[in-house]
Write a protein that holds these residues in place. Structure first.
Motif, PDB file in Angstrom:
ATOM      1  N   VAL A  31       0.851  -1.196   0.000  1.00 36.20           N
ATOM      2  CA  VAL A  31       0.000   0.000   0.000  1.00 36.20           C
ATOM      3  C   VAL A  31       0.887   1.247   0.000  1.00 36.20           C
ATOM      4  CG1 VAL A  31      -1.881   1.204   1.174  1.00 36.20           C
ATOM      5  CG2 VAL A  31      -1.763  -1.286   1.284  1.00 36.20           C
ATOM      6  N   GLY A  75      -9.709  -0.493  -0.933  1.00 38.96           N
ATOM      7  CA  GLY A  75      -8.476  -1.249  -0.692  1.00 38.96           C
ATOM      8  C   GLY A  75      -8.769  -2.611  -0.086  1.00 38.96           C
ATOM      9  N   ALA A  99      -3.868   1.542   5.258  1.00 39.73           N
ATOM     10  CA  ALA A  99      -3.646   0.099   5.179  1.00 39.73           C
ATOM     11  C   ALA A  99      -4.081  -0.590   6.470  1.00 39.73           C
ATOM     12  CB  ALA A  99      -2.181  -0.188   4.876  1.00 39.73           C
TER      13      ALA A  99
END
Ligand code: FE
Length: 393
Positions: A31, A75, A99
């Protein structure tokens, strides 16, 4: 009973990034933020190391500053599609924070964002993946903390998520990454780190383990921040470690109202966002003057002054010396002394004073502040940081 939680491993020093070639796993998601890590060649390096480790890697790129709930959910979906056993986040605070939050929804796709807003309420992680963080700025300490700040753009609210489940498994604190910071970022992130250390040291949640780390962080910042700002490589390296120590301290001792005020004033005014570290730097001397009216806090601020070699014969004189020193840092780092000087419009400031004061008192960082504060006192404190007046309440 109290708890003290840190990553299991911290790799640090020159070339510590190469630890990645010995990482054990099958699949990793990397990430990243805006692109500076790619420009400076660190993304290629990481990908080469992971290939050497026989780990298949996919990328989640372009995490924005102040990452949104939407970015987090997108994500997490990418992670669900790919199925990594390592989440690796590299860059400033934003990609690492994003993340951390993606990780939660990757492990628990049915959990809603609302379910994890309450501090220390996360489900147990590490069923699917472990987490490795590589910071490129020297301030947030997020590579070792239990925190992640995510913004809900629809509601216009920043959520500080908190849970020891999101304290990373591994942090790689490689000084080469911090060399890429522009001076302004060095100044802001450095003062953020110093604020973390000082707030953790005087926090109501302080303890012997966090004290040691916080004090060493203060001493290291004092020694190296100016040289780091001037571009000295060795100083940059030491600042990278100092911010990490400060992160370890505040992840476990929490913070205080300098951060409460920075969180709520940061996005409040139409004249532009006040960068987090800059806001902290402006507010810290005023907050110290306010908090020092509480005897226990005064003693601890005086201890800090003592360690910096500016202690005087009584606590009050030591605290005055400490505040003077902080104002000198600001001057040297081109940071303003007041919100007015920063450029916040006076009528807008006054118009929003009630709202901002109320929000700051309710901030997650307020309960651990060493002196109690109510809305009326917060209004006075905000006025003091706006006009640069003396704290006499
Ligand atoms: Fe901070």
């Amino acid at each position: 009973m109290r708890r003290f939680t840190l990553p299991r491993d911290i790799y640090w020093g020159e070339n510590s990034l190469s630890k990645l070639k010995n990482l054990e796993g099958k699949k990793a998601v990397l990430v990243l933020g805006g692109g500076s890590m790619r420009r400076f060649g660190f993304v290629d390096k990481v990908l080469d190391y992971l290939e050497e480790a026989n780990i298949e890697t996919t990328l989640i790129e372009k995490v924005e500053p102040d990452p949104s709930v939407e970015t987090v959910m997108n994500g997490a979906q990418k992670m669900l599609d790919f199925g990594p056993d390592w989440i690796i986040a590299m860059g400033g605070g934003s990609p690492i924070d994003a993340a951390k939050a993606m990780w939660v929804f990757y492990e628990y796709p049915d959990v809603k964002f609302e379910d994890i807003i309450k501090p220390f309420s996360f489900p147990v992680l590490r069923k699917k993946a472990k987490f490795l963080a590589i910071p490129s700025t020297s301030g947030t300490g997020t590579e070792v903390t239990a925190f992640s700040v995510i913004t809900d753009n629809e509601k216009g609210i920043k959520y500080p998520l908190a849970d020891f489940n999101i304290t990373p498994d591994i942090a790689i604190v490689d000084p080469a990454l911090a060399e890429t910071m522009p001076p302004k970022l060095v100044a802001y992130t450095g003062m953020d780190a110093l604020t973390h250390a000082i707030e953790a040291y005087v926090s109501l949640m302080n303890g012997p383990f966090t004290d040691t780390l916080a004090m060493q962080a203060v001493v290291t910042v004092d020694k190296y921040l100016e040289a780091s700002y001037a571009g000295d490589k060795k100083a940059r390296e030491q600042m990278h470690y100092a911010q990490c120590m400060a992160g370890m301290a505040f992840s476990n001792a929490l913070l205080g109202i300098t951060h409460s005020m920075a969180h709520k004033t940061g996005p409040a005014y139409s004249t532009g966002h006040i960068p987090h570290g800059c806001a902290n730097a402006v507010y810290l001397p005023y907050v110290i003057a306010y908090n020092a009216k509480e005897k226990a806090a005064a003693v601890r601020y005086a201890e800090i002054a003592g360690r910096l070699g500016i202690g005087k014969s009584n606590d009050q004189a030591s605290i005055t010396a400490l505040c003077t020193k902080l104002r000198e840092y600001n001057k040297k780092l081109n940071i303003p002394h007041t919100l007015k000087e920063f450029g916040v419009n006076e009528s807008e400031f006054l118009q929003k004073l009630d709202y901002v004061a109320k929000a700051a008192v309710k901030d997650a960082c307020t309960p651990s502040n060493p002196r109690h504060i109510d809305e009326e006192q917060m209004k006075k404190l905000l006025k003091a940081v706006y006009y640069g007046t003396i704290i006499d309440f």
